[in-house]
Motif scaffolding. Sequence first.
Motif, mmCIF file in Angstrom:
data_model
loop_
_atom_site.group_PDB
_atom_site.id
_atom_site.type_symbol
_atom_site.label_atom_id
_atom_site.label_comp_id
_atom_site.label_asym_id
_atom_site.label_seq_id
_atom_site.Cartn_x
_atom_site.Cartn_y
_atom_site.Cartn_z
ATOM 1 N N PRO A 3 26.889 -47.692 -96.180
ATOM 2 C CA PRO A 3 26.812 -47.191 -97.563
ATOM 3 C C PRO A 3 26.474 -48.317 -98.528
ATOM 4 C CG PRO A 3 28.815 -46.438 -96.488
ATOM 5 C CD PRO A 3 28.213 -47.468 -95.586
ATOM 6 N N ARG A 5 26.975 -50.491 -101.564
ATOM 7 C CA ARG A 5 28.140 -50.864 -102.358
ATOM 8 C C ARG A 5 27.727 -51.896 -103.395
ATOM 9 N NH1 ARG A 5 30.339 -50.949 -97.048
ATOM 10 N NH2 ARG A 5 31.837 -49.276 -96.705
ATOM 11 N N LEU A 29 26.757 -44.192 -109.549
ATOM 12 C CA LEU A 29 27.455 -43.135 -108.822
ATOM 13 C C LEU A 29 26.551 -41.918 -108.649
ATOM 14 C CD1 LEU A 29 31.004 -43.255 -110.464
ATOM 15 C CD2 LEU A 29 30.450 -43.882 -108.106
ATOM 16 N N ASP A 32 24.301 -42.165 -105.789
ATOM 17 C CA ASP A 32 24.962 -42.239 -104.476
ATOM 18 C C ASP A 32 25.383 -43.643 -104.065
ATOM 19 O OD1 ASP A 32 24.783 -39.472 -104.055
ATOM 20 O OD2 ASP A 32 22.752 -39.662 -103.260
ATOM 21 N N TRP A 33 25.646 -44.500 -105.025
ATOM 22 C CA TRP A 33 26.229 -45.798 -104.734
ATOM 23 C C TRP A 33 27.759 -45.665 -104.726
ATOM 24 C CZ3 TRP A 33 23.758 -50.790 -104.608
ATOM 25 C CH2 TRP A 33 22.359 -50.763 -104.797
ATOM 26 N N ASP A 34 28.401 -46.508 -103.935
ATOM 27 C CA ASP A 34 29.838 -46.745 -104.061
ATOM 28 C C ASP A 34 29.993 -47.972 -104.948
ATOM 29 O OD1 ASP A 34 30.394 -45.956 -100.579
ATOM 30 O OD2 ASP A 34 30.378 -44.650 -102.320
ATOM 31 N N SER A 54 35.758 -39.682 -109.204
ATOM 32 C CA SER A 54 34.660 -40.076 -108.314
ATOM 33 C C SER A 54 34.900 -39.775 -106.851
ATOM 34 C CB SER A 54 34.404 -41.578 -108.467
ATOM 35 O OG SER A 54 35.459 -42.344 -107.878
ATOM 36 N N GLY A 56 36.913 -41.329 -104.858
ATOM 37 C CA GLY A 56 37.076 -42.576 -104.117
ATOM 38 C C GLY A 56 35.849 -43.459 -104.074
ATOM 39 N N ARG A 57 34.781 -43.062 -104.740
ATOM 40 C CA ARG A 57 33.542 -43.845 -104.695
ATOM 41 C C ARG A 57 33.486 -44.937 -105.756
ATOM 42 N NH1 ARG A 57 29.454 -40.263 -105.945
ATOM 43 N NH2 ARG A 57 28.029 -42.001 -105.580
ATOM 44 N N LEU A 58 34.398 -44.889 -106.720
ATOM 45 C CA LEU A 58 34.516 -45.948 -107.715
ATOM 46 C C LEU A 58 35.929 -46.491 -107.690
ATOM 47 C CD1 LEU A 58 33.706 -47.631 -110.221
ATOM 48 C CD2 LEU A 58 34.288 -45.629 -111.633
ATOM 49 N N THR A 59 36.047 -47.805 -107.537
ATOM 50 C CA THR A 59 37.338 -48.471 -107.645
ATOM 51 C C THR A 59 37.264 -49.492 -108.779
ATOM 52 O OG1 THR A 59 36.698 -50.118 -105.983
ATOM 53 C CG2 THR A 59 37.891 -48.182 -105.207
ATOM 54 N N ARG A 81 34.488 -57.314 -97.570
ATOM 55 C CA ARG A 81 33.505 -56.321 -97.996
ATOM 56 C C ARG A 81 32.103 -56.913 -97.942
ATOM 57 N NH1 ARG A 81 36.178 -52.350 -101.123
ATOM 58 N NH2 ARG A 81 34.212 -51.195 -100.988
#
Length: 234
Positions: A3, A5, A29, A32-34, A54, A56-59, A81
């Motif tokens: 994915p 990131r 987002l 389709d980016w994390d 999101s 869980g796709r944005l922290t 990461r």
Amino acid sequence: MFPRRCQLDAARRPREQRTLGPGLAAELLRRDWDVIDTVRGSRRTGLHDLAEASGGRLTVESLEMTEPEQVSALRDRLARRTLDLLFVNAAITRGDLPIGEVPTDIFTEVMITNALGPMRVVESLGPLVAPTGTIGVMSSDQGSVSLNTEGGQDLYRASKSALNQLMRCYAARHVEDTRTLLLMDPGWVRTELGGPDADLSVEESVPGVAETIERQQGKPGLHFLDHKGQVVPW
């Protein structure tokens, strides 16, 4: 294929410019980016609301990028990461004074925030970026020496020129690097910093920034581009 990131460093944005960072996070987002984004301190922001929505796709991480120990701590937290994009967005301005009238403490604050801090993040977190990834920094056409025919905003211009030069130094030290290096000019955007007469809304600028980032993927070397993907003169 892993994915995509990205790390969006938004730690030292002043109140009037914060809409650019969350706007870019939301746009990535949508594409389709994390996303890992950063904020100063522990207070709740709109980014936290965006993160909750999101899936869980944005922290959101805490970072004051003018503090080297905080940059190191973030690097340690992200050590396992792999990032496809490291994008550093930080800028302040402290009024439009001729350079001879700028107090020394203000000069130091702006230069550290706009040039030294972002490059410390690039140097520290850059190794986390994949060989085919991108390292980008939010610059400005006001950092262009050749385009400066009207003057004004002496300190802000100088800080962005310094940032551009430091990215050039980074590129020269990593001449064999296969990653894309970007200096991005988002255009003149209607924030409190840009003012009500600016040409672009955040919604008009940010998609172009994201599109340019994606189109430059896989093109090694340093590129100074605007939100339309056009070359900005040095």
